[in-house]
Enzyme design. Structure first.
Site, PDB file in Angstrom:
ATOM      1  N   ILE A  15       9.664  -1.171   7.018  1.00 42.14           N
ATOM      2  CA  ILE A  15       9.392  -2.621   7.224  1.00 42.14           C
ATOM      3  C   ILE A  15      10.485  -3.518   7.471  1.00 42.14           C
ATOM      4  O   ILE A  15      10.414  -4.212   8.232  1.00 42.14           O
ATOM      5  CB  ILE A  15       8.561  -3.080   5.746  1.00 42.14           C
ATOM      6  CG1 ILE A  15       7.696  -1.916   5.458  1.00 42.14           C
ATOM      7  CG2 ILE A  15       8.121  -4.474   6.095  1.00 42.14           C
ATOM      8  CD1 ILE A  15       7.012  -2.578   4.076  1.00 42.14           C
ATOM      9  N   ASN A  38      17.515   5.995   2.237  1.00 46.48           N
ATOM     10  CA  ASN A  38      16.256   6.354   2.989  1.00 46.48           C
ATOM     11  C   ASN A  38      16.089   5.940   4.486  1.00 46.48           C
ATOM     12  O   ASN A  38      15.014   5.469   4.763  1.00 46.48           O
ATOM     13  CB  ASN A  38      15.163   6.146   1.969  1.00 46.48           C
ATOM     14  CG  ASN A  38      13.855   6.871   2.388  1.00 46.48           C
ATOM     15  OD1 ASN A  38      13.958   7.746   3.021  1.00 46.48           O
ATOM     16  ND2 ASN A  38      12.747   6.280   2.019  1.00 46.48           N
ATOM     17  N   SER A 127       4.073  -5.764  -3.592  1.00 49.26           N
ATOM     18  CA  SER A 127       3.075  -4.412  -3.436  1.00 49.26           C
ATOM     19  C   SER A 127       1.791  -4.727  -4.180  1.00 49.26           C
ATOM     20  O   SER A 127       1.553  -5.163  -5.090  1.00 49.26           O
ATOM     21  CB  SER A 127       3.475  -3.182  -3.910  1.00 49.26           C
ATOM     22  OG  SER A 127       2.623  -2.377  -3.770  1.00 49.26           O
ATOM     23  N   TYR A 152       7.939   3.068 -10.699  1.00 53.62           N
ATOM     24  CA  TYR A 152       8.025   2.342  -9.177  1.00 53.62           C
ATOM     25  C   TYR A 152       7.108   0.788  -9.239  1.00 53.62           C
ATOM     26  O   TYR A 152       7.706  -0.153  -8.986  1.00 53.62           O
ATOM     27  CB  TYR A 152       7.628   3.070  -8.020  1.00 53.62           C
ATOM     28  CG  TYR A 152       7.054   2.206  -6.715  1.00 53.62           C
ATOM     29  CD1 TYR A 152       8.040   1.669  -5.883  1.00 53.62           C
ATOM     30  CD2 TYR A 152       5.961   2.070  -6.535  1.00 53.62           C
ATOM     31  CE1 TYR A 152       7.947   1.103  -4.949  1.00 53.62           C
ATOM     32  CE2 TYR A 152       5.498   1.190  -5.416  1.00 53.62           C
ATOM     33  CZ  TYR A 152       6.705   0.636  -4.474  1.00 53.62           C
ATOM     34  OH  TYR A 152       6.211  -0.182  -3.555  1.00 53.62           O
ATOM     35  N   LYS A 156       8.196  -3.276  -9.363  1.00 52.10           N
ATOM     36  CA  LYS A 156       7.576  -4.648  -8.603  1.00 52.10           C
ATOM     37  C   LYS A 156       6.959  -5.620  -9.380  1.00 52.10           C
ATOM     38  O   LYS A 156       7.365  -6.746  -9.300  1.00 52.10           O
ATOM     39  CB  LYS A 156       6.460  -3.956  -7.482  1.00 52.10           C
ATOM     40  CG  LYS A 156       6.919  -2.969  -6.348  1.00 52.10           C
ATOM     41  CD  LYS A 156       7.834  -3.740  -5.508  1.00 52.10           C
ATOM     42  CE  LYS A 156       8.283  -2.900  -4.508  1.00 52.10           C
ATOM     43  NZ  LYS A 156       9.434  -3.544  -3.475  1.00 52.10           N
ATOM     44  N   PHE A 221      -7.102  13.570  -0.862  1.00 54.53           N
ATOM     45  CA  PHE A 221      -6.987  13.399  -2.403  1.00 54.53           C
ATOM     46  C   PHE A 221      -8.287  12.846  -2.862  1.00 54.53           C
ATOM     47  O   PHE A 221      -8.038  11.600  -2.749  1.00 54.53           O
ATOM     48  CB  PHE A 221      -5.503  12.967  -2.876  1.00 54.53           C
ATOM     49  CG  PHE A 221      -4.406  13.704  -2.373  1.00 54.53           C
ATOM     50  CD1 PHE A 221      -4.247  15.051  -2.401  1.00 54.53           C
ATOM     51  CD2 PHE A 221      -3.385  12.754  -1.734  1.00 54.53           C
ATOM     52  CE1 PHE A 221      -2.983  15.542  -1.842  1.00 54.53           C
ATOM     53  CE2 PHE A 221      -2.262  13.415  -1.553  1.00 54.53           C
ATOM     54  CZ  PHE A 221      -2.040  14.646  -1.404  1.00 54.53           C
ATOM     55  N   ARG A 298      -5.424  12.481  -6.595  1.00 51.11           N
ATOM     56  CA  ARG A 298      -3.954  12.738  -6.948  1.00 51.11           C
ATOM     57  C   ARG A 298      -3.860  11.818  -8.055  1.00 51.11           C
ATOM     58  O   ARG A 298      -4.110  10.632  -7.869  1.00 51.11           O
ATOM     59  CB  ARG A 298      -3.092  11.957  -5.543  1.00 51.11           C
ATOM     60  CG  ARG A 298      -1.542  11.962  -5.589  1.00 51.11           C
ATOM     61  CD  ARG A 298      -0.974  11.575  -4.395  1.00 51.11           C
ATOM     62  NE  ARG A 298      -1.117  10.221  -4.104  1.00 51.11           N
ATOM     63  CZ  ARG A 298      -0.883   9.494  -2.927  1.00 51.11           C
ATOM     64  NH1 ARG A 298      -0.004  10.306  -2.281  1.00 51.11           N
ATOM     65  NH2 ARG A 298      -0.983   8.029  -2.901  1.00 51.11           N
TER      66      ARG A 298
HETATM   67  N1  UFG Z   1      -3.768  10.440   0.722  1.00 52.94           N
HETATM   68  C1  UFG Z   1      -4.307  11.573   1.005  1.00 52.94           C
HETATM   69  N2  UFG Z   1      -3.710  12.693   1.553  1.00 52.94           N
HETATM   70  C2  UFG Z   1      -2.246  12.518   1.916  1.00 52.94           C
HETATM   71  C3  UFG Z   1      -1.512  10.953   1.352  1.00 52.94           C
HETATM   72  C4  UFG Z   1      -2.339  10.237   0.876  1.00 52.94           C
HETATM   73  O1  UFG Z   1      -5.425  11.593   0.947  1.00 52.94           O
HETATM   74  O2  UFG Z   1      -1.693  13.350   2.255  1.00 52.94           O
HETATM   75  C5  UFG Z   1      -4.410   9.212   0.276  1.00 52.94           C
HETATM   76  C6  UFG Z   1      -4.074   8.877  -0.970  1.00 52.94           C
HETATM   77  O3  UFG Z   1      -4.642   9.618  -2.282  1.00 52.94           O
HETATM   78  C7  UFG Z   1      -4.523   7.369  -1.148  1.00 52.94           C
HETATM   79  C8  UFG Z   1      -4.627   6.988   0.186  1.00 52.94           C
HETATM   80  O4  UFG Z   1      -4.284   8.131   1.192  1.00 52.94           O
HETATM   81  O5  UFG Z   1      -6.087   7.427  -1.406  1.00 52.94           O
HETATM   82  C9  UFG Z   1      -3.246   6.017   0.732  1.00 52.94           C
HETATM   83  O6  UFG Z   1      -2.163   6.764  -0.033  1.00 52.94           O
HETATM   84  P1  UFG Z   1      -0.730   6.498   0.491  1.00 52.94           P
HETATM   85  O7  UFG Z   1       0.229   7.262  -0.451  1.00 52.94           O
HETATM   86  O8  UFG Z   1      -0.401   6.149   1.913  1.00 52.94           O
HETATM   87  O9  UFG Z   1      -0.453   4.855   0.030  1.00 52.94           O
HETATM   88  P2  UFG Z   1      -1.052   4.374  -1.690  1.00 52.94           P
HETATM   89  O10 UFG Z   1      -2.168   3.221  -1.654  1.00 52.94           O
HETATM   90  O11 UFG Z   1      -0.952   5.447  -2.760  1.00 52.94           O
HETATM   91  O12 UFG Z   1       0.466   3.528  -1.771  1.00 52.94           O
HETATM   92  C10 UFG Z   1       0.748   2.367  -1.505  1.00 52.94           C
HETATM   93  C11 UFG Z   1       2.123   1.987  -1.086  1.00 52.94           C
HETATM   94  C12 UFG Z   1       2.848   2.486  -1.966  1.00 52.94           C
HETATM   95  C13 UFG Z   1       2.501   1.829  -3.395  1.00 52.94           C
HETATM   96  C14 UFG Z   1       0.977   2.177  -3.524  1.00 52.94           C
HETATM   97  C15 UFG Z   1       0.734   1.603  -5.012  1.00 52.94           C
HETATM   98  O13 UFG Z   1       2.409   2.607   0.195  1.00 52.94           O
HETATM   99  O14 UFG Z   1       4.181   2.031  -1.573  1.00 52.94           O
HETATM  100  O15 UFG Z   1       0.451   1.780  -2.524  1.00 52.94           O
HETATM  101  O16 UFG Z   1      -0.552   0.710  -4.663  1.00 52.94           O
HETATM  102  F1  UFG Z   1       3.356   1.958  -4.421  1.00 52.94           F
END
Ligand code: UFG
Length: 342
Positions: A15, A38, A127, A152, A156, A221, A298
């Site tokens: 970002i 990173n 976030s 994490y 935030k 997931f 997950r």
């Molecule tokens: N997902 C899958 N398969 C994958 C990866 C993700 O099904 O291989 C799903 C996750 O379970 C979730 C959705 O895709 O339902 C989004 O997942 P992300 O990991 O891309 O994003 P998150 O919503 O978990 O994470 C975001 C931000 C993080 C923050 C998090 C917490 O990217 O930085 O929200 O709200 F911490």
């Protein structure tokens, strides 16, 4: 006309790099600080190439206050945009002290130096994680936050509190907290994008890596959520749209408009998409199949969340403009570029 100099911490990241480009294109001078933990230094060159502007870059860790202090002396910053932070949810559960140390100490150093050097404007990357599993949808900035599931997420929430308290205590200090929903995509130049180190954390890099053949199949997931197709729902926001939100936040501070010393804005599209919908939309937008399998949920995931973005629209005059298809195609072009695929 130059509008001032902005310190962008974490400016080599996903970002941060897109925001640096938008700031430079809007007439700001940008100084990037990044410890490259990173990210890669080549991103700095890419920013310079996109904007045709040399970029000041310092490889500095924001927990190193002395090194930062030198930069505050060297440059006359008008504002700070603070991105530098660790962001892997799972890693933060395994190594919480690393997350608290890095994410909080960096922020405290930045705020102390801002006060000492009278740099009075900060935009902070918060976030949607601060909302936890919300009781109402879409979430507004007034929706109560819930205890975060991961260290994490807690960093935030704590960071928001630290900034809010500071804005209250130090006269003249102003802050805008941007609560990002799920950023994805890449710059249309094809020169910068998401560069996950090792195994990605987020959905879209998993989709594009599966599409390009690095991964055999995508794991989805959870198929038993209380959503129309059983998969979890998120609000996916284009990274360039998101970057532009920082520019308008900066303009707001510069012009002195604002309702309080610390303002909060949701930055999303206002539209929820399920994981399955996003995968199928990717397939339609790119014509490439993504083999997938629905697996267990997950741990720590929320079921559904998307943003009410009316405050950002009304107060910042900001709205997401890019379509999901367009952004998915940009993410796909970037993945192919990374892998040298035509
Ligand atoms: N997902 C899958 N398969 C994958 C990866 C993700 O099904 O291989 C799903 C996750 O379970 C979730 C959705 O895709 O339902 C989004 O997942 P992300 O990991 O891309 O994003 P998150 O919503 O978990 O994470 C975001 C931000 C993080 C923050 C998090 C917490 O990217 O930085 O929200 O709200 F911490």
């Amino acid at each position: 006309m130059e509008k001032g100099t902005i310190l962008v911490t974490g400016g080599a990241g996903f970002i941060g790099s897109h925001t640096a480009v938008e700031l430079i294109e809007a007439g700001y001078r940008v100084v990037i600080v990044d410890d490259l933990s990173n990210s890669q230094e080549s991103v700095i060159e890419a920013i310079a190439e996109i904007t045709h502007t040399p970029v000041d870059f310092y490889e500095v860790d924001c927990t190193d206050k002395e090194a930062l202090n030198e930069l505050f002396f060297k440059h006359k910053f008008n504002a700070v945009i603070h991105f530098a932070a660790f962001k892997a949810v799972g890693e933060s559960v395994e190594n919480p002290l690393m997350y608290y140390h890095n994410n909080l100490l960096s922020l405290i150093n930045i705020l102390e130096l801002m006060v000492e050097h009278e740099v009075m404007n900060i935009v902070f990357s918060s976030s949607a994680t601060v909302y936890g599993e919300p009781d109402e949808l879409p979430v507004t900035e007034a929706t109560p936050t819930k205890p975060a599931h991961s260290p994490y997420g807690k960093t935030k929430q704590m960071a928001e509190d630290i900034i809010r308290d500071s804005a209250r205590a130090y006269p003249g200090l102003r802050a805008i907290l941007l609560r990002y929903f799920n950023p994805f995509g890449a710059h249309p130049s094809g020169l910068i994008g998401e560069l996950p180190r090792g195994v990605p954390n987020n959905l879209v890099p998993f989709i594009t890596q599966t599409a390009v053949g690095i991964r055999k199949e995508l794991s989805i997931f959870g198929g038993d959520y209380h959503t129309p197709d059983g998969s979890a729902i998120r609000d996916y926001i284009d990274v360039v749209d998101l970057a532009q939100a920082h520019v308008v936040a900066m303009e707001r501070m510069r012009s002195g408009v604002g309702k309080s010393a610390c303002e909060v804005f949701n930055i999303g599209t206002g539209q929820g998409l399920s994981v399955l919908e996003l995968v199928h939309q990717f397939e339609r937008a790119t014509g490439v199949k993504v083999p997938y399998r629905v697996v267990e949920r997950r741990a720590g995931d929320v079921e559904q969340i998307w943003a009410d973005t009316s405050l950002a629209a009304n107060e910042l005059g900001w709205k997401a403009t890019r379509s999901t298809d367009q952004t998915l195609r940009a993410a796909w072009a970037w993945e192919k570029h990374l892998r040298g695929v035509k």
